[in-house]
Enzyme design. Structure first.
Site, PDB file in Angstrom:
ATOM      1  N   GLY A  11       0.814  -1.169  -0.068  1.00 16.02           N
ATOM      2  CA  GLY A  11      -0.114  -0.237  -0.091  1.00 16.02           C
ATOM      3  C   GLY A  11       1.149   1.756   0.334  1.00 16.02           C
ATOM      4  CB  SER A 122      -9.904   1.107  11.559  1.00 18.86           C
ATOM      5  OG  SER A 122     -11.024   1.940  11.935  1.00 18.86           O
ATOM      6  CB  SER A 123     -10.286   3.620  16.873  1.00 20.16           C
ATOM      7  OG  SER A 123     -11.392   5.088  15.642  1.00 20.16           O
ATOM      8  CB  CYS A 124     -14.217   1.499  12.781  1.00 25.77           C
ATOM      9  SG  CYS A 124     -13.201   0.712  12.002  1.00 25.77           S
ATOM     10  CE1 TYR A 151     -11.377  -1.071   6.096  1.00 19.73           C
ATOM     11  CE2 TYR A 151     -11.521   0.214   8.096  1.00 19.73           C
ATOM     12  CZ  TYR A 151     -10.521  -0.303   7.372  1.00 19.73           C
ATOM     13  OH  TYR A 151      -9.706   0.914   8.012  1.00 19.73           O
ATOM     14  CE  LYS A 155      -8.592  -2.191   8.165  1.00 21.20           C
ATOM     15  NZ  LYS A 155      -7.374  -2.468   7.540  1.00 21.20           N
ATOM     16  N   PRO A 178      -4.087   2.229  14.859  1.00 20.85           N
ATOM     17  CG  PRO A 178      -4.148   2.860  12.698  1.00 20.85           C
ATOM     18  CD  PRO A 178      -4.703   2.086  13.385  1.00 20.85           C
ATOM     19  CB  THR A 179      -7.987   7.574  16.493  1.00 23.35           C
ATOM     20  OG1 THR A 179      -8.677   8.433  16.906  1.00 23.35           O
ATOM     21  CG2 THR A 179      -6.958   8.662  16.181  1.00 23.35           C
ATOM     22  CG  ASN A 180     -11.751   8.888  12.971  1.00 24.66           C
ATOM     23  OD1 ASN A 180     -12.021   8.049  13.377  1.00 24.66           O
ATOM     24  ND2 ASN A 180     -12.661   9.446  11.779  1.00 24.66           N
ATOM     25  CG  LEU A 181      -4.875   6.913  10.518  1.00 21.41           C
ATOM     26  CD1 LEU A 181      -4.467   6.214   9.421  1.00 21.41           C
ATOM     27  CD2 LEU A 181      -3.778   7.909  11.404  1.00 21.41           C
ATOM     28  CG  HIS A 194     -11.344   9.093   6.897  1.00 23.14           C
ATOM     29  ND1 HIS A 194     -10.775   8.523   5.661  1.00 23.14           N
ATOM     30  CD2 HIS A 194     -12.175   7.848   7.495  1.00 23.14           C
ATOM     31  CE1 HIS A 194     -11.037   7.294   6.052  1.00 23.14           C
ATOM     32  NE2 HIS A 194     -11.749   7.174   7.357  1.00 23.14           N
ATOM     33  CD1 TRP A 217     -22.706  15.897   4.838  1.00 29.30           C
ATOM     34  CD2 TRP A 217     -22.365  13.643   4.744  1.00 29.30           C
ATOM     35  NE1 TRP A 217     -22.581  14.737   3.565  1.00 29.30           N
ATOM     36  CE2 TRP A 217     -21.537  13.978   3.163  1.00 29.30           C
ATOM     37  CE3 TRP A 217     -20.992  12.491   5.134  1.00 29.30           C
ATOM     38  CZ2 TRP A 217     -21.462  14.058   2.413  1.00 29.30           C
ATOM     39  CZ3 TRP A 217     -20.224  11.622   4.016  1.00 29.30           C
ATOM     40  CH2 TRP A 217     -20.266  12.272   3.006  1.00 29.30           C
ATOM     41  NE  ARG A 224     -15.825   9.314  14.031  1.00 33.71           N
ATOM     42  CZ  ARG A 224     -17.305   9.144  14.580  1.00 33.71           C
ATOM     43  NH1 ARG A 224     -17.669   9.098  16.020  1.00 33.71           N
ATOM     44  NH2 ARG A 224     -18.421   8.976  14.170  1.00 33.71           N
ATOM     45  CG  ASP A 295     -24.598  12.622  14.300  1.00 32.29           C
ATOM     46  OD1 ASP A 295     -24.226  13.077  13.237  1.00 32.29           O
ATOM     47  OD2 ASP A 295     -25.147  12.254  14.868  1.00 32.29           O
TER      48      ASP A 295
HETATM   49  O1  GFB Z   1     -14.304  10.716   8.802  1.00 31.10           O
HETATM   50  P1  GFB Z   1     -16.064   9.814   8.788  1.00 31.10           P
HETATM   51  O2  GFB Z   1     -16.517  10.069   7.375  1.00 31.10           O
HETATM   52  O3  GFB Z   1     -15.795   8.542   9.734  1.00 31.10           O
HETATM   53  O4  GFB Z   1     -17.388  10.727   9.791  1.00 31.10           O
HETATM   54  P2  GFB Z   1     -16.368   7.639  10.818  1.00 31.10           P
HETATM   55  C1  GFB Z   1     -17.228  11.276  10.896  1.00 31.10           C
HETATM   56  C2  GFB Z   1     -18.145  11.768  11.255  1.00 31.10           C
HETATM   57  O5  GFB Z   1     -17.991  12.890  10.726  1.00 31.10           O
HETATM   58  C3  GFB Z   1     -19.406  11.499  10.782  1.00 31.10           C
HETATM   59  C4  GFB Z   1     -19.501  14.074   9.873  1.00 31.10           C
HETATM   60  O6  GFB Z   1     -20.281  11.710  12.087  1.00 31.10           O
HETATM   61  C5  GFB Z   1     -19.869  12.049   9.561  1.00 31.10           C
HETATM   62  O7  GFB Z   1     -21.555  12.297   9.779  1.00 31.10           O
HETATM   63  N1  GFB Z   1     -19.245  14.263   8.751  1.00 31.10           N
HETATM   64  C6  GFB Z   1     -19.909  16.018   8.866  1.00 31.10           C
HETATM   65  C7  GFB Z   1     -18.904  14.246   7.683  1.00 31.10           C
HETATM   66  N2  GFB Z   1     -19.718  16.384   7.577  1.00 31.10           N
HETATM   67  C8  GFB Z   1     -19.560  15.519   6.861  1.00 31.10           C
HETATM   68  C9  GFB Z   1     -18.285  15.164   5.731  1.00 31.10           C
HETATM   69  O8  GFB Z   1     -17.975  16.516   5.149  1.00 31.10           O
HETATM   70  N3  GFB Z   1     -17.492  14.225   5.112  1.00 31.10           N
HETATM   71  C10 GFB Z   1     -17.612  12.730   5.851  1.00 31.10           C
HETATM   72  N4  GFB Z   1     -17.074  11.751   6.110  1.00 31.10           N
HETATM   73  N5  GFB Z   1     -18.147  13.264   6.853  1.00 31.10           N
HETATM   74  C11 GFB Z   1     -14.811   6.180   9.439  1.00 31.10           C
HETATM   75  C12 GFB Z   1     -15.157   4.701   9.366  1.00 31.10           C
HETATM   76  O9  GFB Z   1     -15.820   6.558  10.170  1.00 31.10           O
HETATM   77  O10 GFB Z   1     -13.648   6.029  10.896  1.00 31.10           O
HETATM   78  C13 GFB Z   1     -14.236   3.959   8.865  1.00 31.10           C
HETATM   79  O11 GFB Z   1     -16.300   4.448   8.618  1.00 31.10           O
HETATM   80  C14 GFB Z   1     -12.970   4.718   9.658  1.00 31.10           C
HETATM   81  O12 GFB Z   1     -14.376   2.441   8.788  1.00 31.10           O
HETATM   82  C15 GFB Z   1     -12.694   5.603   9.994  1.00 31.10           C
HETATM   83  O13 GFB Z   1     -13.019   3.451  10.631  1.00 31.10           O
HETATM   84  C16 GFB Z   1     -11.551   5.592  10.844  1.00 31.10           C
HETATM   85  O14 GFB Z   1     -15.382   7.761  11.846  1.00 31.10           O
HETATM   86  O15 GFB Z   1     -17.199   7.827  11.505  1.00 31.10           O
END
Ligand code: GFB
Length: 335
Positions: A11, A122-124, A151, A155, A178-181, A194, A217, A224, A295
């Site tokens: 990767g 991933s932290s999920c 997913y 993992k 890792p947490t959200n990167l 993300h 959204w 987070r 959410d």
């Molecule tokens: O980062 P995100 O897509 O993933 O969304 P997760 C985090 C939060 O941000 C959610 C809000 O509550 C979304 O609704 N959000 C607000 C937005 N505006 C936006 C936008 O414009 N775009 C996006 N994408 N979100 C992922 C997992 O979860 O995290 C994966 O689906 C992985 O599997 C990853 O684990 C680290 O944090 O919810």
């Protein structure tokens, strides 16, 4: 790892893999091999890195690669990843691609006597209603968040493969969660990315087009934790280089978990993140919350004490990191 060991980064052109390569090069490692699926990165052109195109979903291709190259160490950073919407829209691709890639690379690493492998999770993987902060031992203690369950299941299977091989074959297959990167080479597409890159793009484009509103959204209240990918890469190399005594006592000694969380231990709401990026962008309009969008998990903050006890802590603050990536995006997007 010795500086001249052969290190395979699966990767290599992704956000996580490319950060691991930057970190290894900075530390003086000279014998790197990276696999990529569709594109190479211009920044990797003059590095001590051999780039090989492989679709890791095909076991024959993976087996052939390992037989020919015989890497000493493997960073398994190849994965199908995306934000909440991508996970929710393509659940079959998220479970299939990740299960296939990791099964092939882990089995081939065993067959070819790789010294150590580091699998990126991933932290999920933790339950939707996990006690906070989330500790490694909370794995498999409750139901998962539905938006990314396929997913997360893939993992979790990757972690359990590493544990099973360590138990049966005495391998040193480790994993990090890792947490959200966020960071350079992230995905900035509005539907599949993300939240952090999505908001950087939305606020930047809204300022340029003099838009009146930016749509966020969900409710803005989920919390987070965000980690700069260069911190993550540094932690991965740290874990890969832990002394044998630490690996044996803490990470491959069944039933202790073979994985460690990587994060900052600090979180914020999505609304707070949006306001931080709004300030950086100079956008003067209003935020609108689209509550028809999910959410996801309401809170997922990692307990990072296990990694801290193994000698590593995050360094990049959210403010500094977001500013850096904002500038990176503006430079890359050319406006
Ligand atoms: O980062 P995100 O897509 O993933 O969304 P997760 C985090 C939060 O941000 C959610 C809000 O509550 C979304 O609704 N959000 C607000 C937005 N505006 C936006 C936008 O414009 N775009 C996006 N994408 N979100 C992922 C997992 O979860 O995290 C994966 O689906 C992985 O599997 C990853 O684990 C680290 O944090 O919810």
């Amino acid at each position: 790892m010795h500086k001249s060991d052969k290190i395979f980064i699966a990767g290599a052109s992704g956000m996580a893999g490319s950060a691991i390569i930057r970190n290894l090069v900075k530390k003086g490692y000279t014998h790197l091999i990276g696999s990529y699926h569709s594109k190479t990165l211009p920044e990797q052109k003059n590095l001590p890195l051999k780039q090989i195109r492989i679709d890791l979903q095909y076991q024959d291709a993976v087996n052939q690669f390992f037989k020919t190259e015989k890497p000493d160490y493997v960073f398994l950073a190849a994965a199908k990843v995306g934000g909440i919407q991508a996970n929710n829209t393509y659940p079959a691709e998220f479970i299939y691609s990740n299960l296939a890639i990791q099964a092939h690379v882990i089995q081939a690493s065993f067959e070819n006597k790789v010294k150590r492998l580091l699998f990126l999770g991933s932290s999920c993987i933790y339950p939707k209603h996990c006690p906070q902060p989330m500790k490694e031992e909370h794995l498999l203690t409750g139901l998962l968040e539905p938006t990314n369950e396929p997913y997360a299941i893939a993992k979790i299977a990757g972690i359990k493969m590493c544990e099973a091989y360590n138990r049966q074959y005495h391998t040193r297959f480790l994993a990090v969660m890792p947490t959200n990167l966020y960071g350079p080479n992230d995905n900035f597409s509005l539907e599949t990315s993300h939240v952090l890159p999505a908001l950087i793009r939305k606020f930047h484009e809204a300022r340029i087009s003099h838009a009146e509103r930016v749509v966020i959204w969900g409710t803005g209240s989920p919390r987070r934790e965000f980690l700069h990918v260069d911190d993550m890469a540094d932690a991965c190399v740290h874990v890969m280089n832990l002394p044998d005594s630490d690996i044996e006592t803490h990470l491959t000694h069944y039933p202790s978990p073979c994985f460690v969380n990587i994060g900052t231990g600090k979180d914020c709401t999505i609304k707070e993140l949006a306001l931080l990026i709004k300030d950086l962008s100079g956008f003067k309009g209003v935020l609108e919350f689209d509550t028809t969008r999910p959410d996801g998990t309401l809170v997922k903050r990692l307990d990072v004490s296990r990694l801290k006890n193994l000698g590593w802590q995050a360094k990049v603050s959210l403010e500094d990191g977001v500013q850096e990536i904002y500038d990176w995006f503006v430079n890359e997007s050319g406006h």
